[in-house]
Design a protein around this motif. Structure first.
Motif, PDB file in Angstrom:
ATOM      1  N   GLY A  72       0.823  -1.196   0.000  1.00 56.64           N
ATOM      2  CA  GLY A  72       0.000   0.000   0.000  1.00 56.64           C
ATOM      3  C   GLY A  72       0.856   1.244   0.000  1.00 56.64           C
ATOM      4  N   ARG A  73       0.195   2.376  -0.258  1.00 51.00           N
ATOM      5  CA  ARG A  73       0.864   3.669  -0.232  1.00 51.00           C
ATOM      6  C   ARG A  73       0.077   4.635   0.640  1.00 51.00           C
ATOM      7  NH1 ARG A  73       2.987   5.461  -6.270  1.00 51.00           N
ATOM      8  NH2 ARG A  73       4.791   4.038  -6.369  1.00 51.00           N
ATOM      9  N   PHE A  74       0.818   5.476   1.363  1.00 51.05           N
ATOM     10  CA  PHE A  74       0.229   6.531   2.171  1.00 51.05           C
ATOM     11  C   PHE A  74       0.841   7.839   1.689  1.00 51.05           C
ATOM     12  CE2 PHE A  74       0.589   2.601   4.554  1.00 51.05           C
ATOM     13  CZ  PHE A  74      -0.726   2.401   4.958  1.00 51.05           C
ATOM     14  N   TYR A  75      -0.010   8.837   1.514  1.00 50.69           N
ATOM     15  CA  TYR A  75       0.397  10.026   0.774  1.00 50.69           C
ATOM     16  C   TYR A  75       0.631  11.230   1.665  1.00 50.69           C
ATOM     17  CZ  TYR A  75      -0.977   7.261  -3.235  1.00 50.69           C
ATOM     18  OH  TYR A  75      -1.074   6.262  -4.169  1.00 50.69           O
ATOM     19  N   LYS A  76       1.494  12.121   1.169  1.00 52.83           N
ATOM     20  CA  LYS A  76       1.776  13.370   1.859  1.00 52.83           C
ATOM     21  C   LYS A  76       0.481  14.177   1.978  1.00 52.83           C
ATOM     22  CE  LYS A  76       4.814  17.407   1.656  1.00 52.83           C
ATOM     23  NZ  LYS A  76       5.886  18.096   0.899  1.00 52.83           N
ATOM     24  N   GLY A 135       1.023  19.315   5.089  1.00 55.40           N
ATOM     25  CA  GLY A 135       1.794  18.292   4.401  1.00 55.40           C
ATOM     26  C   GLY A 135       2.230  17.113   5.230  1.00 55.40           C
ATOM     27  N   LYS A 136       1.826  17.048   6.496  1.00 58.17           N
ATOM     28  CA  LYS A 136       2.185  15.889   7.323  1.00 58.17           C
ATOM     29  C   LYS A 136       1.363  14.670   6.893  1.00 58.17           C
ATOM     30  CE  LYS A 136       4.637  18.584  10.127  1.00 58.17           C
ATOM     31  NZ  LYS A 136       6.105  18.590  10.127  1.00 58.17           N
ATOM     32  N   THR A 137       1.973  13.518   6.954  1.00 62.81           N
ATOM     33  CA  THR A 137       1.268  12.263   6.703  1.00 62.81           C
ATOM     34  C   THR A 137       0.928  11.628   8.045  1.00 62.81           C
ATOM     35  OG1 THR A 137       2.467  11.919   4.646  1.00 62.81           O
ATOM     36  CG2 THR A 137       1.391   9.991   5.619  1.00 62.81           C
ATOM     37  N   ILE A 138      -0.330  11.264   8.226  1.00 61.38           N
ATOM     38  CA  ILE A 138      -0.773  10.685   9.497  1.00 61.38           C
ATOM     39  C   ILE A 138      -1.387   9.321   9.221  1.00 61.38           C
ATOM     40  CG2 ILE A 138      -2.283  10.978  11.495  1.00 61.38           C
ATOM     41  CD1 ILE A 138      -2.221  14.056  10.714  1.00 61.38           C
TER      42      ILE A 138
END
Length: 537
Positions: free
Chosen positions: A330-334, A465-468
């Motif tokens: 999977g991918r988690f985005y900015k 812009g934080k990824t949580i």
């Protein structure tokens, strides 16, 4: 008969202000008392006054009578056996390593014969459905199983009262349902008094015989649960209520007349659905979604930069165990807040530890961009000082006003409420200025007001812009504050979708409002999406 009679009780910690102020309340045999209040309002301090072995060090005045006699005049052995206590964190309770031994431990201390102990253990195991994991190690159990074991171990000693301090805060929705069913059986079948503090009141509110509301150390309400709905609404404290009565208060339908088969204010999901059906028939019910254009595809999917990438990740804790994570990608985005959902023991915390680098997969690749910080499920593991002010020394001032820790500065971090500990740990984490935040059950122990503050903060961090990545059992919070959600199951991340689509398609693993409005209002997930015309009759 009165079990507890508390008269003009005040209590303060050595370096802090009063936590309880001139408190007077009685609790009867067999009564189910639900204790409500914001974090730091005095709930936990009050509960610990009922169990002498747990009463914190501090200055106390007033009287606590147990069965008509001052608490201090009873033998410690008697109050230890007759007043049970279940902690918020299921890890804090067990004192042995095996399930069967934990059930036997209290009985051994009571001096029971082996024959009597065997019968008690067999009875509790059968009553609570523990037979299938009777011989397991406690560290192999899920959080829900541990709390059921904690409850069973106390009941085996024939208590007259059980005190519970937010016992469901670390459970998934299915485990909460099982635990509440056990409490209902205790209420209906045993005559044991239950005194329970809880923020997650969706299922337990209907069990209460009475409700006590705390604010700033004072008892401001004690009475019937339905009358408490009106009181909390008028006091602008409806955030302490479950979703169904909270909608009733917030949507201004308080003046509705009573009709056949409809009780107002509604407490249960069934009562709430009956009310909504009637309002819908009168043309007074609408969905906010009908006024909004169809939401476009999430911005972060369309060319947005990724912050975390997983490719065919496999992980197991030792060679002989099964894979906890397998074929996971999977991918988690900015700039996104991702909700990682699923039951106890499915691998959510393991996945966060793998992303943080604390654990290394035996196969597959994990890539991250920027600084990664991890908030563990147990915030106490982040504390290393004796006072809050020492914990905060050197941290950034950017978030301190938002978290309102001033009155707690000279308290020991371990003496804080669950919600206060979460706020302190998150403040320490944010001072590191991470690019990726991994949060494991961050709303544990928090009130609705604290969740709102946290949710607004997470949205602000995402906008910057934080990824949580948020692992949580709190479905309502995830539905309101995340962009996408996915369900951990069988070692993989499944069903990843935009948050609203995710909860709309689920029938059981969804929000209370979705279950409340299904078949009456469509396309509704959050309580703010329900529109009631309160002016029409």
């Amino acid at each position: 008969m009165e079990l507890f009679a508390i008269q003009n009780l005040t209590f303060s910690y050595p370096k802090g202000g009063f936590l309880l102020k001139d408190l007077s309340i009685t609790i009867s045999e067999g009564e189910f008392l639900l204790v409500l209040g914001d974090s730091g309002s005095g709930k936990t301090t009050f509960l610990k006054q009922l169990k002498p072995q747990l009463t914190p060090w501090g200055r106390q005045t007033g009287d606590i009578l147990y069965m008509g006699k001052p608490m201090g005049e009873w033998e410690a052995k008697k109050t230890a056996a007759e007043i049970g206590y279940v902690f918020q964190n299921p890890e804090h309770q067990p004192v042995t390593d095996k399930v069967w031994h934990e059930l036997a431990f209290g009985l051994e201390n009571q001096g029971l014969s082996q024959e009597d102990m065997d019968l008690k253990i067999a009875e509790m195991s059968s009553y609570f459905g523990i037979q299938e994991w009777f011989h397991k190690r406690i560290d192999e159990l899920s959080g829900g199983q541990k709390q059921i074991l904690n409850l069973a171990s106390i009941l085996a000693m024939n208590p007259k009262a059980i005190v519970l301090d937010e016992p469901t805060s670390q459970m998934d929705p299915i485990a909460v349902n099982n635990f509440v069913q056990m409490l209902q059986r205790i209420k209906e079948e045993t005559g044991i008094a239950v005194i329970m503090a809880e923020h997650n009141t969706e299922q337990v509110y209907k069990l209460a015989d009475s409700v006590a509301v705390f604010s700033d150390g004072s008892l401001i309400y004690h009475g019937e649960p339905r009358k408490a709905v009106s009181f909390l609404g008028e006091a602008n404290m409806q955030q302490l209520l479950p979703v169904v009565p909270r909608i009733y208060v917030k949507k201004a339908v308080k003046k509705e007349a009573k009709e056949e088969n409809v009780l107002l204010p509604p407490i249960t999901l069934q009562e709430g659905r009956s009310l909504l059906r009637r309002l819908n028939q009168q043309g007074r019910l609408e969905s906010l979604s009908s006024y909004l254009p169809e939401k476009e595809s999430a911005h972060y999917i369309n060319g947005q930069e990724w912050s975390v990438q997983l490719k065919e990740v496999y992980y197991r804790y030792n060679r002989n165990n099964k894979d906890v994570l397998k074929h996971l990608q999977g991918r988690f985005y900015k700039g996104e807040c991702f909700g990682l959902l699923g039951g106890n023991g499915v691998g959510k915390s393991t996945l966060l530890n793998v992303i943080s680098g604390a654990l290394s997969p035996y196969s597959g690749k994990v890539k991250t961009k920027g600084k990664v910080s991890y908030l563990p499920q147990n915030p106490e593991s982040m504390f290393s000082h004796d006072t809050v002010i020492d914990e905060l020394f050197g941290t950034s001032d950017k978030y301190k006003d938002l978290f309102k820790m001033e009155r707690l500065l000279y308290r020991h971090p371990y003496d804080l409420s669950g919600g206060e500990q979460q706020r302190l740990a998150l403040l320490i984490l944010l001072s590191r200025e991470p690019d990726v935040l991994l949060l494991d059950e961050p709303t544990k122990g928090m009130t609705e007001k604290e969740k709102y503050i946290l949710g607004e903060l997470l949205q602000t961090l995402s906008e910057h812009g934080k990824t949580i990545i948020l692992a949580s059992h709190d479905i309502e919070f995830a539905a309101k504050y995340t962009n996408r959600c996915g369900l951990m199951f069988d070692g993989r991340l499944t069903g990843v979708k935009d948050t609203k689509k995710f909860f709309l398609q689920n029938r059981y693993y969804t929000t209370t409002v979705r279950r409340l409005t299904r078949g009456i209002l469509e396309n509704v997930v959050l309580e703010d999406e329900v529109i009631i015309d309160a002016g029409r009759r």
